[in-house]
Design a protein around this motif. Structure first.
Motif, PDB file in Angstrom:
ATOM      1  N   GLY A 107      60.809   1.270 -18.540  1.00 37.05           N
ATOM      2  CA  GLY A 107      60.246   0.020 -19.049  1.00 37.05           C
ATOM      3  C   GLY A 107      59.977  -0.964 -17.928  1.00 37.05           C
ATOM      4  O   GLY A 107      58.948  -1.657 -17.924  1.00 37.05           O
ATOM      5  N   GLY A 108      60.886  -1.033 -16.956  1.00 32.68           N
ATOM      6  CA  GLY A 108      60.672  -1.906 -15.808  1.00 32.68           C
ATOM      7  C   GLY A 108      59.512  -1.455 -14.955  1.00 32.68           C
ATOM      8  O   GLY A 108      58.703  -2.263 -14.490  1.00 32.68           O
ATOM      9  N   TYR A 109      59.388  -0.133 -14.748  1.00 31.15           N
ATOM     10  CA  TYR A 109      58.290   0.407 -13.943  1.00 31.15           C
ATOM     11  C   TYR A 109      56.948   0.141 -14.610  1.00 31.15           C
ATOM     12  O   TYR A 109      55.985  -0.294 -13.956  1.00 31.15           O
TER      13      TYR A 109
ATOM     14  N   ARG B 279      53.656  -2.241 -13.461  1.00 30.49           N
ATOM     15  CA  ARG B 279      52.300  -1.703 -13.333  1.00 30.49           C
ATOM     16  C   ARG B 279      51.306  -2.335 -14.302  1.00 30.49           C
ATOM     17  O   ARG B 279      50.161  -2.606 -13.929  1.00 30.49           O
ATOM     18  N   PHE B 280      51.726  -2.582 -15.528  1.00 28.79           N
ATOM     19  CA  PHE B 280      50.789  -3.043 -16.551  1.00 28.79           C
ATOM     20  C   PHE B 280      51.055  -4.458 -17.057  1.00 28.79           C
ATOM     21  O   PHE B 280      50.267  -4.990 -17.836  1.00 28.79           O
TER      22      PHE B 280
ATOM     23  N   ARG C 185      52.817  -7.156 -21.892  1.00 33.69           N
ATOM     24  CA  ARG C 185      52.110  -6.104 -22.632  1.00 33.69           C
ATOM     25  C   ARG C 185      53.060  -5.002 -23.081  1.00 33.69           C
ATOM     26  O   ARG C 185      53.009  -4.544 -24.227  1.00 33.69           O
ATOM     27  N   ILE C 186      53.926  -4.558 -22.165  1.00 32.85           N
ATOM     28  CA  ILE C 186      54.865  -3.505 -22.538  1.00 32.85           C
ATOM     29  C   ILE C 186      55.812  -4.008 -23.623  1.00 32.85           C
ATOM     30  O   ILE C 186      56.147  -3.285 -24.571  1.00 32.85           O
ATOM     31  N   THR C 187      56.256  -5.250 -23.512  1.00 24.42           N
ATOM     32  CA  THR C 187      57.142  -5.824 -24.531  1.00 24.42           C
ATOM     33  C   THR C 187      56.427  -5.905 -25.876  1.00 24.42           C
ATOM     34  O   THR C 187      57.016  -5.598 -26.927  1.00 24.42           O
TER      35      THR C 187
END
Length: 465
Positions: A294-296, A300-301, A305-307
């Motif tokens: 999740g951190g990586y 990167r994105f 957005r990942i959250t």
């Protein structure tokens, strides 16, 4: 926390009075070796701390009908451990600068003997429920180890290596949850469900070893002091509370489900203690291992957005769990529940990566640049992380209280899961509204999520972090 210029020597013991990890020469000559050594033994201590914090998620599996405690009572029992573990994170955050990272690691590790010894004493039928509650509350000291360990390791590493170091430290600690559940499974399978003291006998010497190794090999950093001004400023900053709300949804879910998984399997699907223990470790293990991913991906994105995608996935997985729970389909239920663990692990990594990004963006928005902006971001994010971690862990309390009420009123966890679905939807909306509305699509510029102006209005600097 801040690390000012070297100060005069403090108390005796393993104190380092000059520490400058941002200096490339210092880092290569001796800083990196010292920091890595402290990281290894910090992970060990935090790992044991997480195991003891979640001890009662395993002990309740040993508590058969002869203990006279119904499912609602067991959920309230594990809630006590969650509550205390959340609250003590705040003082543990400041203890590192007050007493020294090595000294506090030794003390906090040794304190884990207290709940272990008391559990040994009371773990038998006939003990009063109030006594069980008090002993379960004592295990909360293990939850505080995360806050002090992260604060300590944060001071050892340069900015360019903090993500890697903190990710290893957090992941190694989180894995303490599935490990104690695996040990509990082994004890139930070999010694039987009537021998909970065997589990405690396994962990008591490990606690002593962790404390002894910290005493022998770790160091205190003299230049690290408590920055009370940054703490007050972070409390007044709305982003501290917004991120706390989101961390309730990610880490609160991870720790809450870790406590509750076995109880739900026993009481809703009539699994035996051995059957429940053979499954409960899977979710926490996967959630712990995937946290660095999740951190990586956030690097990167973009963390927001990942959250956002994480909360969308958690809402979908919760919908699957609700349907499976209502239809009493154990295989589908397990798929949905394990997916919740995996997604919460991803969210743990992405939300933690958002915090320094928010304050770095705010610093730039204030006109700061270079080292001045980096210093501002370190001060505010360092102070905010401790509070966010404490509030986020309270989500575990909310989850177990929701399960308690649901089983008390309906005999099923379906109602609790339905409320979690609504909460994840709220987290999705907050993430989008605060950190993504008005951001450019990924790839539109060299930096994903860079802010844009709409209708001539300048967007906040933190949009797209």
């Amino acid at each position: 926390m801040s690390a000012p210029k070297p100060v005069a020597s403090r108390r005796g013991g393993r104190w380092i009075d000059e520490w400058d990890p941002e200096n490339e020469r210092f880092w290569k000559e001796k800083g990196e070796r010292i920091a890595r050594r402290n990281l290894v033994f910090s992970i060990l201590s935090e790992h044991i701390g997480f195991s003891i914090w979640t001890l009662w998620s395993v002990l309740v599996l040993f508590m058969g009908p002869e203990y006279g405690i119904d499912p609602a009572g067991k959920f309230f029992l594990v809630s006590m451990a969650t509550l205390v573990g959340s609250v003590v994170r705040v003082p543990y955050t400041f203890a590192v600068a007050r007493f020294g990272g090595r000294n506090w690691t030794v003390v906090s590790a040794a304190m884990l003997l207290l709940p272990t010894a008391f559990a040994w004493t009371v773990m038998e039928p006939g003990t009063s429920y109030t006594t069980f509650l008090l002993v379960a509350a004592l295990t909360g000291v293990g939850g505080g180890n995360f806050a002090s360990s992260m604060t300590n390791i944060n001071a050892f590493f340069p900015l360019r290596r903090k993500g890697w170091a903190l990710g290893l430290n957090a992941g190694g600690g989180n894995i303490g949850v599935p490990v104690i559940q695996l040990v509990g499974l082994l004890v139930i399978a070999t010694a039987g469900e009537g021998n909970p003291r065997v589990l405690l006998a396994v962990y008591a010497p490990l606690i002593v070893v962790a404390a002894a190794l910290a005493w022998r090999y770790m160091d205190n950093l003299g230049p690290v002091t408590n920055d009370t001004g940054a703490a007050r400023e972070s409390v007044r900053d709305r982003h501290t509370w917004i991120m706390s709300f989101l961390y309730v949804g990610t880490f609160g879910s991870f720790i809450g489900y870790s406590f509750a998984f076995g109880l739900v399997l026993q009481n809703q699907f009539d699994r035996t203690p051995l059957q429940a223990a053979s499954i409960t470790f899977i979710g926490p293990l996967l959630g712990s291992l995937i946290r660095p991913v999740g951190g990586y991906w956030a690097d990167r994105f973009g963390g927001a957005r990942i959250t956002l995608y994480t909360f969308a996935g958690m809402a979908l997985a919760t919908g699957v769990v609700v349907l499976a729970s209502a239809n009493e389909s154990l295989p589908v239920f397990l798929v949905g529940f394990v997916a919740l663990f995996v997604l919460s692990g991803l969210g743990n990594g992405s939300t933690y990566k958002m915090i320094p990004g928010i304050y770095r963006a705010k610093a730039q928005d204030l006109g700061l640049a270079g080292e001045e902006a980096a210093t501002y971001a370190r001060r505010l994010s360092g102070a905010a992380i401790g509070l966010i971690g404490a509030v986020g862990a309270l989500g575990g309390l909310g989850i177990n209280l929701a399960f308690r009420q649901s089983f008390l009123t309906t005999g099923s966890g379906t109602g609790a899961f339905a409320s979690f679905l609504v909460f994840y939807a709220a987290c999705f909306v907050v993430t989008w509204a605060v950190y993504l509305r008005g951001a450019k699509p990924a790839g539109a510029t060299g930096e994903p999520g860079a802010p844009i102006a709409e209708s001539g209005d300048r967007q906040p600097a933190y949009v797209g972090v």
